[in-house]
Design a protein around this motif. Structure first.
Motif, mmCIF file in Angstrom:
data_model
loop_
_atom_site.group_PDB
_atom_site.id
_atom_site.type_symbol
_atom_site.label_atom_id
_atom_site.label_comp_id
_atom_site.label_asym_id
_atom_site.label_seq_id
_atom_site.Cartn_x
_atom_site.Cartn_y
_atom_site.Cartn_z
ATOM 1 N N ALA A 22 0.842 -1.204 0.000
ATOM 2 C CA ALA A 22 0.000 0.000 0.000
ATOM 3 C C ALA A 22 0.874 1.249 0.000
ATOM 4 N N THR A 23 0.535 2.226 -0.835
ATOM 5 C CA THR A 23 1.255 3.500 -0.849
ATOM 6 C C THR A 23 0.488 4.589 -0.100
ATOM 7 N N GLU A 24 -0.791 4.316 0.170
ATOM 8 C CA GLU A 24 -1.625 5.196 0.990
ATOM 9 C C GLU A 24 -2.508 4.309 1.861
ATOM 10 N N ASP A 25 -3.141 4.899 2.867
ATOM 11 C CA ASP A 25 -4.099 4.145 3.665
ATOM 12 C C ASP A 25 -5.272 3.731 2.782
ATOM 13 N N ILE A 26 -5.703 2.490 2.924
ATOM 14 C CA ILE A 26 -6.814 1.952 2.134
ATOM 15 C C ILE A 26 -7.791 1.281 3.090
ATOM 16 N N GLU A 27 -9.058 1.648 2.995
ATOM 17 C CA GLU A 27 -10.080 0.969 3.789
ATOM 18 C C GLU A 27 -10.806 -0.021 2.883
ATOM 19 N N ILE A 28 -10.828 -1.266 3.296
ATOM 20 C CA ILE A 28 -11.481 -2.304 2.508
ATOM 21 C C ILE A 28 -12.056 -3.353 3.444
ATOM 22 N N GLY A 29 -13.292 -3.711 3.217
ATOM 23 C CA GLY A 29 -13.938 -4.720 4.044
ATOM 24 C C GLY A 29 -13.983 -4.350 5.509
ATOM 25 N N GLY A 30 -14.065 -3.043 5.801
ATOM 26 C CA GLY A 30 -14.113 -2.594 7.185
ATOM 27 C C GLY A 30 -12.769 -2.586 7.882
ATOM 28 N N VAL A 31 -11.683 -2.831 7.134
ATOM 29 C CA VAL A 31 -10.330 -2.873 7.697
ATOM 30 C C VAL A 31 -9.488 -1.785 7.036
ATOM 31 N N THR A 32 -8.652 -1.105 7.822
ATOM 32 C CA THR A 32 -7.745 -0.116 7.261
ATOM 33 C C THR A 32 -6.357 -0.724 7.060
ATOM 34 N N ILE A 33 -5.933 -0.758 5.810
ATOM 35 C CA ILE A 33 -4.572 -1.173 5.465
ATOM 36 C C ILE A 33 -3.759 0.111 5.364
ATOM 37 N N GLU A 34 -2.737 0.227 6.180
ATOM 38 C CA GLU A 34 -1.989 1.472 6.253
ATOM 39 C C GLU A 34 -0.916 1.560 5.177
ATOM 40 N N ALA A 35 -0.560 2.775 4.822
ATOM 41 C CA ALA A 35 0.514 2.999 3.858
ATOM 42 C C ALA A 35 1.776 2.286 4.329
ATOM 43 N N GLY A 36 2.408 1.542 3.419
ATOM 44 C CA GLY A 36 3.605 0.786 3.752
ATOM 45 C C GLY A 36 3.343 -0.647 4.150
ATOM 46 N N ASP A 37 2.064 -1.021 4.298
ATOM 47 C CA ASP A 37 1.733 -2.401 4.664
ATOM 48 C C ASP A 37 1.852 -3.332 3.460
ATOM 49 N N SER A 38 2.329 -4.551 3.704
ATOM 50 C CA SER A 38 2.381 -5.588 2.679
ATOM 51 C C SER A 38 0.983 -6.141 2.420
#
Length: 409
Positions: free
Chosen positions: A302-318
């Protein structure tokens, strides 16, 4: 899977997990039903988000906020270090670099180019089957006799490499991708040695072409020409040739072997294809979906925070979008765990999705269509010559398949 099924213990172990010969690891089903966006520890010592539902995988692979750049510190690792910048494959790049290579290579894989290649591929398949059937014992190793030589020969045509070198890169490519069993301490050394051998081979071909006034109009010639024009470097030529050998050889080889094995386990559908060749195109798409042999290669960060399926994947996460889990999602493919060659499955993720979708998918489809149509027509009595439990499946490889498969007819 019932949502009351106990949480699998394997979720607490490092990812990736070994897959059964054909189906996904059972934990994928549990995750899709219960925690479709789930973070795991990886064999590389980090963490990664597993995405398991069809709609979520599609969304992630279409999202401009995710990157394929393997130099990004958050890129998923399974115990290996990032490759040096000058050895990075365009598979692991973002635009605009990635776009340069796709534009250079795309003309070799258009539908019109495949139409021109079909007669030669048909002749090759027939000749290869003739050689296999010439065995008076009516027995063969299907992988060695058919699944390996056909894709490697087609690749040699496209790259313009020497036909006498096919045995070498068959062996080297197989060792480079199949030696990934984490229970084998020597696996990484075996794989790295094979990769160095392949790179040295491609480098020698590139240097030979660069010394010519006309480097040729095959793929290697086109790449060398682009290097002369300053569009790419000679190291890029080496990297691209290396990627095409791996991507164009190992994937189709494994899909041919595993697809044939699967059809032989579903004899009624094998017979349907033999009696109605018009089913072959559809059957190839269903086999691609059902098997999803390339299942640990689609990796993102992820290059930015992404909200998907009620979960936030933060920038820099695999992020690991599990195309194998998505292709077995009942919500999109009803009865997904059943092989059905009548199913309309063209929207599967066997080739990925989005801007990084496999550039050679038209070639893979053509080879598989010709192989399965010809096999069912010419060798209708083909059968396994071993117990399925004894077959050497590539259970730890990012590209699933078989090391060998004894057959008779």
């Amino acid at each position: 899977m019932d949502s009351t099924t106990p949480r699998p213990e394997i979720l607490d172990t490092a990812f990736p997990w070994p897959r059964p010969p054909i189906d996904p690891p059972p934990a994928y089903d549990w995750l899709r039903e219960n925690e479709p966006i789930h973070q795991v520890a990886t064999a590389g010592g980090g963490k990664a988000w597993l995405i398991t539902r069809y709609d979520d995988v599609r969304a992630i692979l279409s999202d401009p906020r995710v990157s394929s750049d393997s130099q990004n510190p958050g890129f998923p690792r399974f115990g290996s270090m990032p490759e040096p910048e000058d050895q990075r494959l365009f598979l692991r790049m973002d635009a605009p670099q990635h776009t340069i290579f796709r534009d250079l290579l795309a003309k070799n894989f258009t539908l019109s180019a495949m139409k021109r290649m079909r007669p030669a591929i048909q002749e090759l398949v027939d000749d290869t089957i003739d050689t296999m059937l010439a065995n008076p014992d009516r027995k063969a190793d299907f992988v060695e006799s058919l699944a390996l030589p056909i894709p490697s020969t087609v690749l040699s045509w496209l790259l313009g490499v020497r036909a006498e070198d096919r045995a070498f890169f068959n062996s080297a490519a197989d060792r480079a991708l199949a030696a990934t069993d984490p229970t084998n301490p020597a696996a990484l050394d075996i794989a790295m040695t094979a990769m160095h051998e392949l790179r040295a081979y491609i480098r020698s071909i590139a240097e030979e072409r660069a010394a010519l006034d006309d480097p040729g109009d095959d793929i290697m010639g086109q790449l060398v020409g682009a290097a002369r024009a300053g569009e790419i470097t000679m190291m890029d030529v080496e990297n691209s040739g290396f990627l095409l050998i791996i991507a164009g050889h190992d994937t189709t080889t494994n899909m041919t072997a595993l697809g044939t094995y699967t059809l032989l386990q579903h004899r009624n559908q094998w017979d349907e294809m033999r009696n109605n060749p018009a089913l072959v195109r559809n059957a190839v798409e269903e086999l691609l979906r059902y098997l999803t042999v390339v299942h640990l290669v689609v990796l993102r960060v992820a290059t930015e925070d992404i909200e998907i399926g009620g979960v936030t994947i933060e920038a820099g996460d695999s992020i690991i979008p599990l195309n194998l889990a998505a292709n077995r999602d009942d919500a999109h493919f009803p009865g997904a765990d059943q092989l059905d060659i009548h199913r309309k499955a063209r929207d599967h993720f066997a080739f990925g999705h989005g801007v990084h979708q496999c550039i050679g998918q038209a070639l893979a489809r053509l080879e598989l269509q010709v192989i399965f149509e010809t096999l069912t027509r010419r060798v209708p009595t083909l059968a396994l010559d071993a117990d399925s439990a004894d077959l050497p499946f590539k259970r730890w490889s990012g590209i699933n398949g078989l090391f060998s498969m004894p057959v008779t007819w």
